[in-house]
Design a protein around this motif. Structure first.
Motif, PDB file in Angstrom:
ATOM      1  N   ARG A 230       0.649  -0.735  -0.357  1.00 40.19           N
ATOM      2  CA  ARG A 230       0.190  -0.196   0.274  1.00 40.19           C
ATOM      3  C   ARG A 230       0.968   1.163  -0.070  1.00 40.19           C
ATOM      4  O   ARG A 230       0.305   2.206   0.484  1.00 40.19           O
ATOM      5  CB  ARG A 230      -0.592  -0.509   1.106  1.00 40.19           C
ATOM      6  CG  ARG A 230      -1.714  -1.124   1.643  1.00 40.19           C
ATOM      7  CD  ARG A 230      -2.327  -1.440   0.656  1.00 40.19           C
ATOM      8  NE  ARG A 230      -3.649  -2.444   0.253  1.00 40.19           N
ATOM      9  CZ  ARG A 230      -3.173  -3.843  -0.215  1.00 40.19           C
ATOM     10  NH1 ARG A 230      -2.199  -4.151  -0.371  1.00 40.19           N
ATOM     11  NH2 ARG A 230      -4.063  -4.941  -0.190  1.00 40.19           N
ATOM     12  N   LEU A 231       1.820   1.013  -1.084  1.00 35.11           N
ATOM     13  CA  LEU A 231       2.799   2.151  -0.444  1.00 35.11           C
ATOM     14  C   LEU A 231       2.730   2.953  -2.272  1.00 35.11           C
ATOM     15  O   LEU A 231       2.278   3.999  -2.212  1.00 35.11           O
ATOM     16  CB  LEU A 231       4.139   2.594  -1.071  1.00 35.11           C
ATOM     17  CG  LEU A 231       4.652   1.249   0.346  1.00 35.11           C
ATOM     18  CD1 LEU A 231       6.713   0.177   0.288  1.00 35.11           C
ATOM     19  CD2 LEU A 231       4.295   2.358   1.782  1.00 35.11           C
ATOM     20  N   ARG A 291       0.111   5.278   3.622  1.00 36.96           N
ATOM     21  CA  ARG A 291      -0.950   4.230   3.712  1.00 36.96           C
ATOM     22  C   ARG A 291      -2.003   4.685   3.497  1.00 36.96           C
ATOM     23  O   ARG A 291      -3.405   4.055   2.608  1.00 36.96           O
ATOM     24  CB  ARG A 291      -0.433   2.380   3.846  1.00 36.96           C
ATOM     25  CG  ARG A 291       1.063   2.541   3.714  1.00 36.96           C
ATOM     26  CD  ARG A 291       1.124   0.802   4.488  1.00 36.96           C
ATOM     27  NE  ARG A 291       2.412   0.457   3.991  1.00 36.96           N
ATOM     28  CZ  ARG A 291       3.797   0.754   5.118  1.00 36.96           C
ATOM     29  NH1 ARG A 291       3.699   1.912   5.145  1.00 36.96           N
ATOM     30  NH2 ARG A 291       4.290   0.037   4.527  1.00 36.96           N
ATOM     31  N   VAL A 373      -4.570  -0.934   5.945  1.00 37.02           N
ATOM     32  CA  VAL A 373      -3.552  -0.840   6.917  1.00 37.02           C
ATOM     33  C   VAL A 373      -2.888  -1.523   7.775  1.00 37.02           C
ATOM     34  O   VAL A 373      -1.948  -1.450   7.278  1.00 37.02           O
ATOM     35  CB  VAL A 373      -3.374   1.112   6.944  1.00 37.02           C
ATOM     36  CG1 VAL A 373      -2.283   1.443   7.355  1.00 37.02           C
ATOM     37  CG2 VAL A 373      -3.806   1.818   5.319  1.00 37.02           C
TER      38      VAL A 373
END
Length: 555
Positions: A230-231, A291, A373
């Motif tokens: 989730r970058l 994120r 996240v």
């Protein structure tokens, strides 16, 4: 400088791509770089130094009765002691606590992989090495995951592009991934670099050019890693670049925004009071906000609002559901101690859904995104080491008070009831006198269910004595009222399995369902279908009990 992924070193705390902060800016220079063991120590020491400048912290390190200590010697001693404390703590963990017994065949397996002097090897080759080291083939993936947790290799069986590849030298992977995190001017793809630095949009021509010479690793492999952790989030922004190419939003590359005001272009706005997501640590955990923003950007109902600018600590989205013609603007801001959420939209007579109803769905969106996240961070930290704590930071949602004078009182929160509705009065942290909710505050709470509406709904589902008597006389030809739950339960669950419906539905039957079921139905983390099923089954039990009770009295 000793790197934490040195294959000849003992097990250490490392910062690879699977950890919270694979890259940091300004630890030792102004450039993005891989976080090294020494850099982590320096950063922690500087952090302690900054906190301990206050006099109240000095007594922890020095004897307050030592009057011979001058300001200069205090600073010198402070820096020396802090560095020694931090280094000693890290050495204690890496040398004494991260001692893990492993079979000799596993150690030999690692040595042979290193002896190949290859950055990347295929999984089949790793299998052959495992066979030669007397490791059963079915155990080789587990051995690779073990050394992945130690940082000796990188192995991602969950990623399609990398499941058949083993990165023997993690430094090679980190250095290659870090090529995109640079602010140095380039003579090629100038426009693409400008878009990336200004909007955080990484376009396919740019990342293909940067990662085209990385051996057996393809450019899409790096993208897959960024997406997995989730970058990054895949987006479509036709305004600034061609839609022919893939685009990915990477908020970590963006500059900071110093302006705290939320810009609006319309005077006729419908605005909700701000929300705050706070954490028990007292600050937003590292890596959480970027994120969180990436997860929101990937949602099908949101698009980046580039007109207002996008920043590493503040991003604005357009939000629009399929059934709603209005467009809401969501601004998410990292305020260091909390994440602030602002929602507004231009007033229009054509809006088919009230903003309050839309905000109920937005609340679910924020909760689901935060959970996603947390799951990523929980799987990134302390994997394989019982000594290292897992990510476990509790958070809470707070409603900013809009009823008090902002000049005379600082920012503070409401103290709503557990089942607060828009009609109930409320107090705040400053004023303990109950008052009605303001129009901006009401938007975040559901409306009160009128007795007339509740009566009509009950009559539609629960039969009265007359209808039940008729049913009793002809039980062989008619089904019981609860038969609809048995024959049409899946259809009913599908009809109710939307966040907007399932959140509001229990309010109509608050007296007919138990408190545990009520809480479960209104828990956004549980899938909507499961919540709908629990709600309907509880109603079925209530109807069956009512039916049996009336049947008993009639007899």
């Amino acid at each position: 400088m000793k790197l934490p992924w040195d294959p000849k070193a003992n097990s250490t705390i490392i910062s690879d791509v699977s950890c919270i902060r694979p890259f940091a800016k300004g630890l030792l220079s102004e450039q993005w770089e891989a976080v090294t063991h020494e850099a982590e120590i320096e950063a922690m020491a500087h952090l302690f130094s900054a906190v301990s400048k206050d006099k109240k912290h000095l007594s922890v390190l020095f004897d307050p009765t030592d009057y011979a200590t001058t300001a200069l010697t205090t600073t010198t001693k402070l820096n020396s002691v802090l560095h020694q404390v931090v280094r000693s703590a890290i050495i204690d963990i890496t040398r004494n606590k991260l001692i893990i017994k492993t079979p000799i065949s596993w150690v030999l397996f690692r040595k042979v992989l290193q002896a190949l002097e290859e950055n990347i090897v295929s999984l089949s080759l790793a299998m052959e090495v495992g066979r030669a080291c007397n490791i059963p083939l079915e155990d080789v993936p587990q051995v690779l995951l073990f050394y992945h947790d130690l940082g000796s290799v990188l192995y991602y069986p969950q990623l399609e592009g990398l499941r058949e590849k083993v990165t023997v030298d993690p430094k090679f992977f980190i250095d290659a991934l870090g090529k995109i995190f640079t602010f140095q001017a380039s003579t090629t793809h100038v426009r693409e670099w400008e878009i990336f630095h200004q909007y955080g949009i990484l376009t396919q021509p740019l990342y293909t050019s940067v990662w085209k010479e990385c051996g057996d690793l393809k450019p899409e492999d790096f993208i897959e890693v960024l997406l997995h952790f989730r970058l990054a989030a895949q987006v479509e922004e036709d305004q600034i670049c061609s839609s022919r190419y893939k685009q990915y939003f990477i908020p970590a590359i963006l500059k900071l925004c110093q302006d705290s005001t939320i810009a609006t272009h319309s005077k006729k706005l419908e605005t909700a009071s701000p929300l705050h997501i706070r954490f028990e640590t007292g600050f937003v955990p590292p890596g959480f906000f970027t994120r969180f923003v990436a997860v929101l950007a990937a949602h099908p109902s949101t698009t980046l609002y580039l007109e207002e600018g996008v920043y590493r600590n503040r991003v604005t989205f357009r939000y629009q559901e399929e059934r709603n013609r209005s467009i809401e603007h969501l601004t998410v801001t990292d305020q260091h101690d909390a994440i602030q959420i602002n929602v507004h939209r231009a007033t229009s007579r054509s809006d088919p859904v009230p903003l309050a109803n839309v905000c109920q769905v937005i609340l679910v969106l924020f909760e689901d995104s935060a959970k996603e996240v947390e799951n990523i961070l929980r799987n990134c930290i302390g994997r394989g080491f019982e000594e290292l704590p897992k990510y476990s930071v509790s958070r809470s949602l707070h409603y900013v008070c809009d009823g008090c004078d902002p000049v005379s009182s600082k920012l503070h929160y409401l103290t709503p009831a557990k089942y607060q509705t828009s009609d109930l009065e409320v107090t705040c942290k400053v004023n303990r006198t109950y008052r009605p909710l303001t129009e901006k505050e009401k938007i975040w709470f559901t409306e009160k269910v009128s007795l007339k509406e509740e009566d009509q709904l009950h009559k539609a589902i629960i039969p009265d004595s007359v209808s039940f008597t008729t049913q009793k006389s002809d039980q062989t030809s008619r089904k019981k009222p609860i038969g609809i739950f048995d024959s049409h339960l899946p259809e009913l669950c599908d009809a109710m399995a939307t966040d907007h419906v399932i959140i509001r539905a229990p309010m109509y039957f608050i007296n007919d369902i138990s408190k545990p079921v009520f809480d479960k139905v209104r828990t956004p983390a549980i899938p909507p279908y499961e919540r709908a099923q629990a709600f309907l089954m509880e109603l079925r039990r209530h109807l069956e009990a009512s039916s049996d009770q009336r049947h008993y009295h009639l007899n």
